[in-house]
Design an enzyme around this catalytic site. Structure first.
Site: not given
Ligand code: KE4
Length: 428
Positions: A144, A239, A267
């Site tokens: 993701y 990523d 994060k």
């Molecule tokens: P954000 O746009 O949510 O800040 O980041 C996206 C993203 C990009 N790359 C990786 C490896 C990630 O894990 C994420 C976001 N992680 C999720 C948890 N699996 C965020 C939680 C959510 O979607 O509320």
């Protein structure tokens, strides 16, 4: 545990916010029940609206690596806020945190700040496409990279195929440029490259996957990606939104000794405020506006509050020599304790762990890719999740997520957690 107030608040939220949440995973659709509303948090603990104390293993999905309401971050934000919250003009603190990040991650010369991991990854592939002049990207089923259209693509049948959108609103036109491979399977990558000669701008990968549970790269998978990218003029995009500044100062790149061409962050880099970032060597980053032709922008990018939180966080991680070893040690302790009680209670499971990322899968076989993760028994996971919640331990409300260990956890907290796992797993 009672959740009366959370339930009432959720009913109110659902009237004005789709699904009652601002991000779907919070809605407990993966485990059932109504989401817990948090009132406040401190260190390793969440305090919900019903007065329950919960040991937190999500930590805002990664950012709170040093615990909630971490004083240096809070103080920095409070102090900054009194001088204005956003200007839309350059400020010195942006250079300070950029320099610190670049010093911690040796293969990037420049970094651009944005407001989320999604924005970082979305911008990174646009930059890769602009720099290479090619349109297609390879991602991995189960990885993701945020909710940008190019990433919301799920494999049709098999793993090496043209993706099909897994969300309405993503057009076929977009989907055709996203190719899907299987994590930890370099042959699936080679097949895509052979079928799309000279059309692939980049391969984007989580160097340690955290969105199908925690899945480490196996059998020199990252090295093989580096080699295949070099051999085919493809950029390698790591990523590190989850792994960056968590697995080591230099993230997964430092841990495995394999370096991408573009690296994405989120994060931890924001200390809990909305920050994403992406970095690369000069020649790639100089393709970005206003220097180069690849456009990317943001009203609140690099805003002083977020930069103050991020700088305080990175400064703490940069100056605390033992932090990453302490985090890894605590995670190993939890792993061993969890394994022991699950085995004693005859619960079929497998645990994956890298540094301070860990996940438990109620599956017979090892979990090395999305297919393996999907074989986990989700009913068992649901019962496990709610059992742990009842014991006062908050783990990821989905079997396809990673737990994030914070240094605020004491060994007493870890023992409490292991005991809770013992109690809950007796009823599974
Ligand atoms: P954000 O746009 O949510 O800040 O980041 C996206 C993203 C990009 N790359 C990786 C490896 C990630 O894990 C994420 C976001 N992680 C999720 C948890 N699996 C965020 C939680 C959510 O979607 O509320």
């Amino acid at each position: 545990m009672i959740y009366k107030r959370s339930s009432a608040l959720f009913a109110e939220a659902e009237q004005v916010i789709p699904g009652g949440v601002n991000s779907p995973v919070r809605a407990f659709k993966g485990v059932g029940g109504t989401p817990i509303f948090v009132k406040e948090a401190k260190g390793a603990y969440l305090y919900d609206e019903d007065g329950n104390r919960l040991i937190d293993y999500i930590n805002s999905w990664g950012p709170m690596i040093l615990g909630h309401a971490y004083k240096p971050v809070v103080d920095a934000v409070v102090e900054k806020a009194q001088k204005g919250t956003s200007f839309g003009m350059p400020t010195q603190i942006e250079t300070e945190i950029a320099q610190m990040a670049v010093n911690m991650v040796p293969n990037i010369d420049k970094i651009r700040f944005v407001n989320s991991g999604t924005e970082a990854c979305m911008s990174a592939i646009r930059l890769a496409r602009g720099y290479t002049g090619k349109d297609k990207i390879i991602k991995f089923a189960g990885c993701y990279h945020g909710h940008s259209d190019s990433f919301l693509i799920q494999a049709g049948s098999g793993a090496s195929t043209f993706g099909t959108p897994n969300s309405p609103g993503v057009t076929q036109g977009t989907a055709k440029d996203t190719l899907l491979a299987t994590y930890n399977d370099i042959s699936s990558v080679n097949a895509l490259i052979a079928a799309n000669k000279d059309e692939i701008a980049c391969i984007i990968v989580e160097p340690v996957a955290g969105n199908m549970g925690c899945i480490p790269p196996k059998n020199n998978f990252l090295e093989a990606l580096r080699t295949v990218c070099d051999a085919n003029g493809i950029l390698l995009v790591f990523d590190e939104v989850m792994t960056g500044f968590r697995l080591a100062k230099g993230g997964a790149q430092e841990l495995y000794g394999v370096y991408g061409d573009i690296v994405c962050f989120g994060k931890v880099i924001g200390g809990g405020l909305p920050v994403g970032a992406f970095g690369a060597r000069h020649e790639i980053m100089n393709y970005l506006a206003p220097l180069g032709p690849v456009y990317q922008a943001g009203t609140l990018s690099g805003n002083p509050l977020a930069m103050a939180a991020g700088l305080a966080m990175l400064t703490s991680l940069n100056t605390d020599e033992g932090i990453f070893e302490r985090l890894a040690e605590k995670t190993k302790y939890l792993h061993e304790g969890m394994s022991k009680v699950l085995e004693a209670n005859n619960v079929v499971h497998t645990i994956n762990r890298v540094g301070s990322m860990i996940s438990v899968h109620f599956a017979e076989e090892a979990v090395n890719d999305f297919e393996g993760s999907a074989k986990g028994n989700n009913d068992t996971f649901k019962a496990f999740f709610h059992g742990m919640l009842h014991e006062g331990v908050y783990i990821a409300p989905s079997a396809f997520e990673t737990w994030f260990i914070t240094d605020a956890l004491s060994y007493e907290d870890l023992d409490f957690t292991i005991k809770a796992i013992d109690t809950v797993s007796k009823q599974l």
